[in-house]
Design a protein around this motif. Structure first.
Motif, short mmCIF file in Angstrom:
data_model
loop_
_atom_site.label_atom_id
_atom_site.label_comp_id
_atom_site.label_asym_id
_atom_site.label_seq_id
_atom_site.Cartn_x
_atom_site.Cartn_y
_atom_site.Cartn_z
N ALA A 81 0.82 -1.22 0.00
CA ALA A 81 0.00 0.00 0.00
C ALA A 81 0.85 1.27 0.00
O ALA A 81 0.32 2.38 -0.04
N GLY A 82 2.18 1.11 0.03
CA GLY A 82 3.07 2.26 -0.03
C GLY A 82 3.60 2.73 1.30
O GLY A 82 4.28 3.76 1.38
N LEU A 83 3.30 1.98 2.38
CA LEU A 83 3.84 2.33 3.68
C LEU A 83 5.26 1.77 3.80
O LEU A 83 5.57 0.71 3.26
N THR A 84 6.12 2.47 4.52
CA THR A 84 7.51 2.09 4.62
C THR A 84 7.82 1.45 5.96
O THR A 84 7.11 1.65 6.94
N ASP A 85 8.92 0.70 5.98
CA ASP A 85 9.45 0.11 7.21
C ASP A 85 8.37 -0.71 7.93
O ASP A 85 8.22 -0.64 9.15
N ALA A 86 7.61 -1.48 7.16
CA ALA A 86 6.56 -2.32 7.75
C ALA A 86 7.21 -3.50 8.45
O ALA A 86 7.94 -4.28 7.83
N ARG A 87 6.96 -3.64 9.75
CA ARG A 87 7.60 -4.71 10.50
C ARG A 87 6.71 -5.22 11.62
O ARG A 87 5.82 -4.52 12.08
N ALA A 88 6.99 -6.43 12.04
CA ALA A 88 6.23 -7.07 13.12
C ALA A 88 7.19 -7.50 14.21
O ALA A 88 8.19 -8.16 13.94
N GLU A 89 6.87 -7.14 15.44
CA GLU A 89 7.67 -7.51 16.61
C GLU A 89 6.85 -8.47 17.47
O GLU A 89 5.73 -8.14 17.88
N ASP B 58 1.13 -16.37 17.43
CA ASP B 58 1.86 -15.44 18.29
C ASP B 58 1.14 -14.10 18.31
O ASP B 58 0.20 -13.87 17.53
N TYR B 59 1.58 -13.25 19.21
CA TYR B 59 1.02 -11.90 19.36
C TYR B 59 2.08 -10.91 18.92
O TYR B 59 3.25 -11.04 19.29
N TYR B 60 1.67 -9.91 18.13
CA TYR B 60 2.63 -9.01 17.51
C TYR B 60 2.24 -7.54 17.67
O TYR B 60 1.04 -7.19 17.72
N LEU B 61 3.27 -6.71 17.69
CA LEU B 61 3.12 -5.29 17.44
C LEU B 61 3.57 -5.07 16.00
O LEU B 61 4.72 -5.39 15.64
N VAL B 62 2.69 -4.54 15.17
CA VAL B 62 2.98 -4.30 13.76
C VAL B 62 2.97 -2.80 13.52
O VAL B 62 2.01 -2.11 13.89
#
Length: 283
Positions: free
Chosen positions: A214-222, A259-263
């Motif tokens: 969608a054009g968002l940057t630095d998409a990550r999951a912790e 698992d449980y994530y912060l995205v």
């Protein structure tokens, strides 16, 4: 603003309508305090009997963790899946200058939120078709709602659309750890909410990939499961014996299924996104 909350709004899957309807899930003792999330239990001694005050604190701390990742400051903030509005109220209390809007698909939840949090703005809308203009918000958050979303690609596209350049999204929720065949069946066999379709089994990488697309940057999951699942299971032990279905969330985590994530992700200030590769951070 008195946006419509009648049933002429977005369609709701029947199981979602029932779960969050007249019975008011937020009033159940397992949640407490008007929040509806599993909690972030860091700093709480799980070896001792848990109190209701600790349970409420765990739910507040999950919101604080998400808000800290979003870093709202003086901002226009949208919560997607705002439920009873307690998270919106917490954001307003703790971040000076923030303007908060809560959005939920369920008309009963919107009505309850307006009654419980007078003065805050609550709107009925779907995560996949948000009733807002382009670039209305600096921050989008969502806490434990994405497992109900029908279409992650549409949610990601709408998030990117309503964010201003430089804005951020922070989301907490539970996902499968990978896209191995059979994950949905494994979870349906363990957990009633996956069996009845309330929760949808999808890999966390699907969400980070959709944010990037969608054009968002630095998409990550912790992964934050170590701070969620043991506390949630300990709290549930008040009502359910080991090996009963709600306590299988911890089992699914320990078996490496769920698992449980912060995205998190951000909308670039300008130009074309340079890094659109979603990343999953290790535990």
């Amino acid at each position: 603003m008195d946006e419509d909350t009648t049933d002429t709004g977005p369609a709701i899957r029947p199981v979602v309508r029932e779960t969050y309807g007249p019975a008011d899930l937020g009033g159940a003792p397992m949640f407490g305090g008007g929040f509806i999330n599993f909690g972030y239990w860091r700093g709480i001694d799980l070896a001792e009997p848990l109190t209701e005050a600790q349970r409420i604190s765990s739910q507040q701390e999950l919101y604080r963790y998400v808000l800290a990742a979003a870093a709202p400051g003086r901002a226009d903030l949208l919560e997607v899946g705002s439920g009873l509005g307690t998270g919106c109220a917490l954001a307003l209390r703790e971040y000076e200058g923030v303007a908060v809007t809560g959005m939920d698909i369920h008309p009963d939840q919107v009505r309850r939120a307006r009654a419980a949090q007078p003065g805050l703005r609550f709107v009925r809308g779907a995560a996949e078709a948000m009733p807002f203009g382009d670039a209305e918000f600096d921050v989008v958050i969502s806490v434990e709602a994405a497992q109900h979303f029908a279409d992650l690609a549409a949610f990601a596209a709408e998030t990117a659309r309503v964010l201003r350049p430089g804005g951020r999204v922070a989301l907490a929720g539970f996902f499968t750890v990978d896209d191995a065949p059979g994950r949905p069946d494994q979870l349906a066999a363990m957990l009633d909410t996956f069996a009845n379709g309330l929760d949808v089994a999808r890999p966390v990488a699907a969400l980070t990939a959709e944010f990037a697309a969608a054009g968002l940057t630095d998409a990550r999951a912790e992964s934050i499961g170590a701070q969620v699942w043991p506390g949630w299971d300990s709290w549930l032990s008040r009502w359910w014996a080991p090996d009963t279905w709600p306590r299988n969330f911890l089992r699914a985590y320990r078996e490496g299924i769920l698992d449980y994530y912060l995205v998190t992700a951000g909308r670039p200030v300008g130009g074309t996104a340079a890094d659109r590769t979603g990343a999953i951070l290790p535990r």
